[in-house]
Scaffold this motif. Structure first.
Motif, PDB file in Angstrom:
ATOM      1  N   ARG A  26     -10.558  -3.593  10.880  1.00 17.62           N
ATOM      2  CA  ARG A  26     -11.801  -3.319  10.145  1.00 17.62           C
ATOM      3  C   ARG A  26     -12.295  -1.900  10.439  1.00 17.62           C
ATOM      4  O   ARG A  26     -12.670  -1.152   9.529  1.00 17.62           O
ATOM      5  CB  ARG A  26     -12.889  -4.322  10.511  1.00 17.62           C
ATOM      6  CG  ARG A  26     -14.228  -3.980   9.830  1.00 17.62           C
ATOM      7  CD  ARG A  26     -15.337  -4.947  10.191  1.00 17.62           C
ATOM      8  NE  ARG A  26     -15.119  -6.179   9.466  1.00 17.62           N
ATOM      9  CZ  ARG A  26     -15.008  -7.378  10.037  1.00 17.62           C
ATOM     10  NH1 ARG A  26     -15.098  -7.517  11.343  1.00 17.62           N
ATOM     11  NH2 ARG A  26     -14.816  -8.441   9.307  1.00 17.62           N
ATOM     12  N   LYS A  28     -10.603   0.752  11.445  1.00 13.00           N
ATOM     13  CA  LYS A  28      -9.729   1.765  10.844  1.00 13.00           C
ATOM     14  C   LYS A  28      -9.935   1.819   9.329  1.00 13.00           C
ATOM     15  O   LYS A  28      -9.997   2.905   8.736  1.00 13.00           O
ATOM     16  CB  LYS A  28      -8.272   1.460  11.180  1.00 13.00           C
ATOM     17  CG  LYS A  28      -7.294   2.439  10.590  1.00 13.00           C
ATOM     18  CD  LYS A  28      -7.477   3.833  11.158  1.00 13.00           C
ATOM     19  CE  LYS A  28      -6.386   4.768  10.632  1.00 13.00           C
ATOM     20  NZ  LYS A  28      -6.538   6.117  11.155  1.00 13.00           N
ATOM     21  N   ARG A  29     -10.049   0.653   8.707  1.00 12.69           N
ATOM     22  CA  ARG A  29     -10.265   0.606   7.255  1.00 12.69           C
ATOM     23  C   ARG A  29     -11.544   1.347   6.887  1.00 12.69           C
ATOM     24  O   ARG A  29     -11.572   2.151   5.954  1.00 12.69           O
ATOM     25  CB  ARG A  29     -10.327  -0.853   6.782  1.00 12.69           C
ATOM     26  CG  ARG A  29     -10.570  -1.002   5.296  1.00 12.69           C
ATOM     27  CD  ARG A  29     -10.586  -2.442   4.861  1.00 12.69           C
ATOM     28  NE  ARG A  29     -11.591  -3.256   5.518  1.00 12.69           N
ATOM     29  CZ  ARG A  29     -12.899  -3.216   5.247  1.00 12.69           C
ATOM     30  NH1 ARG A  29     -13.382  -2.373   4.344  1.00 12.69           N
ATOM     31  NH2 ARG A  29     -13.744  -4.023   5.884  1.00 12.69           N
ATOM     32  N   LYS A  30     -12.605   1.105   7.633  1.00 16.15           N
ATOM     33  CA  LYS A  30     -13.881   1.771   7.356  1.00 16.15           C
ATOM     34  C   LYS A  30     -13.804   3.258   7.686  1.00 16.15           C
ATOM     35  O   LYS A  30     -14.385   4.081   6.990  1.00 16.15           O
ATOM     36  CB  LYS A  30     -15.007   1.097   8.138  1.00 16.15           C
ATOM     37  CG  LYS A  30     -15.352  -0.264   7.567  1.00 16.15           C
ATOM     38  CD  LYS A  30     -16.520  -0.889   8.282  1.00 16.15           C
ATOM     39  CE  LYS A  30     -16.913  -2.192   7.605  1.00 16.15           C
ATOM     40  NZ  LYS A  30     -18.142  -2.749   8.175  1.00 16.15           N
ATOM     41  N   VAL A  34     -11.909   2.850   3.016  1.00 16.32           N
ATOM     42  CA  VAL A  34     -11.231   1.986   2.051  1.00 16.32           C
ATOM     43  C   VAL A  34     -11.898   0.611   2.037  1.00 16.32           C
ATOM     44  O   VAL A  34     -12.156   0.034   3.096  1.00 16.32           O
ATOM     45  CB  VAL A  34      -9.730   1.853   2.421  1.00 16.32           C
ATOM     46  CG1 VAL A  34      -9.016   0.890   1.508  1.00 16.32           C
ATOM     47  CG2 VAL A  34      -9.050   3.209   2.403  1.00 16.32           C
ATOM     48  N   GLN A  36     -12.114  -3.484   1.360  1.00 18.00           N
ATOM     49  CA  GLN A  36     -11.186  -4.572   1.654  1.00 18.00           C
ATOM     50  C   GLN A  36     -10.211  -4.818   0.503  1.00 18.00           C
ATOM     51  O   GLN A  36      -9.018  -4.997   0.731  1.00 18.00           O
ATOM     52  CB  GLN A  36     -11.942  -5.875   1.946  1.00 18.00           C
ATOM     53  CG  GLN A  36     -12.137  -6.140   3.401  1.00 18.00           C
ATOM     54  CD  GLN A  36     -12.714  -7.518   3.666  1.00 18.00           C
ATOM     55  OE1 GLN A  36     -13.136  -8.236   2.768  1.00 18.00           O
ATOM     56  NE2 GLN A  36     -12.748  -7.881   4.937  1.00 18.00           N
ATOM     57  N   ALA A  39      -7.565  -2.048   0.509  1.00 18.23           N
ATOM     58  CA  ALA A  39      -6.674  -2.163   1.663  1.00 18.23           C
ATOM     59  C   ALA A  39      -5.729  -3.345   1.509  1.00 18.23           C
ATOM     60  O   ALA A  39      -4.543  -3.256   1.827  1.00 18.23           O
ATOM     61  CB  ALA A  39      -7.487  -2.296   2.947  1.00 18.23           C
ATOM     62  N   SER A  43      -1.599  -3.070   0.961  1.00 21.19           N
ATOM     63  CA  SER A  43      -0.810  -3.720   2.009  1.00 21.19           C
ATOM     64  C   SER A  43       0.010  -4.887   1.494  1.00 21.19           C
ATOM     65  O   SER A  43       0.812  -5.465   2.232  1.00 21.19           O
ATOM     66  CB  SER A  43      -1.733  -4.227   3.123  1.00 21.19           C
ATOM     67  OG  SER A  43      -2.457  -3.161   3.696  1.00 21.19           O
ATOM     68  N   GLU A  54      -9.643  -9.770   9.642  1.00 25.94           N
ATOM     69  CA  GLU A  54     -10.697  -8.929  10.215  1.00 25.94           C
ATOM     70  C   GLU A  54     -11.715  -9.750  10.995  1.00 25.94           C
ATOM     71  O   GLU A  54     -12.370  -9.235  11.887  1.00 25.94           O
ATOM     72  CB  GLU A  54     -11.393  -8.126   9.120  1.00 25.94           C
ATOM     73  CG  GLU A  54     -10.557  -6.986   8.586  1.00 25.94           C
ATOM     74  CD  GLU A  54     -11.317  -6.096   7.620  1.00 25.94           C
ATOM     75  OE1 GLU A  54     -12.508  -6.359   7.340  1.00 25.94           O
ATOM     76  OE2 GLU A  54     -10.708  -5.121   7.130  1.00 25.94           O
ATOM     77  N   LEU A  72      -2.280   1.006   7.299  1.00 29.29           N
ATOM     78  CA  LEU A  72      -3.489   1.699   7.742  1.00 29.29           C
ATOM     79  C   LEU A  72      -3.174   2.817   8.731  1.00 29.29           C
ATOM     80  O   LEU A  72      -4.066   3.495   9.227  1.00 29.29           O
ATOM     81  CB  LEU A  72      -4.478   0.708   8.365  1.00 29.29           C
ATOM     82  CG  LEU A  72      -5.114  -0.287   7.402  1.00 29.29           C
ATOM     83  CD1 LEU A  72      -6.007  -1.265   8.165  1.00 29.29           C
ATOM     84  CD2 LEU A  72      -5.917   0.424   6.315  1.00 29.29           C
TER      85      LEU A  72
END
Length: 90
Positions: A26, A28-30, A34, A36, A39, A43, A54, A72
């Motif tokens: 979570r 790293k995504r933020k 990006v 959800q 992402a 993926s 997450e 990611l």
């Protein structure tokens, strides 16, 4: 595991639980900005799976989890506790 969400560098490292993996994904995504849905799509997994991952789902499929980590830009290393390269052990 207490972390400082404001400093991403302190939030990577040792993973002991599924919650740790979910928190890192979570974060790293933020960090890369990006959503959800995006992402999950990049993926090759569903949004529901990513959301559950997450949130620390303990039974998350390992292959899909590794897929997300790779997409990611995250890497996973496994080594014996007695030879932790992060502490300079040999």
């Amino acid at each position: 595991m207490a972390t400082d969400e404001a400093d991403p560098a302190t939030n990577y490292g040792k993973v002991s639980t599924s919650r740790d993996i979910g928190r890192i994904i979570r974060m790293k995504r933020k960090e890369i900005g990006v959503r959800q849905e995006t992402a999950a799509g990049m993926s090759g997994v569903g949004t529901k799976f990513l959301s559950q991952l997450e949130n620390g789902k303990e039974t998350a499929e390992l292959g899909k989890t590794l897929q997300i980590l790779r997409k990611l830009g995250l890497e996973v290393y496994v080594f014996p506790r007695s030879r932790n390269p992060l502490r300079g052990d040999k």
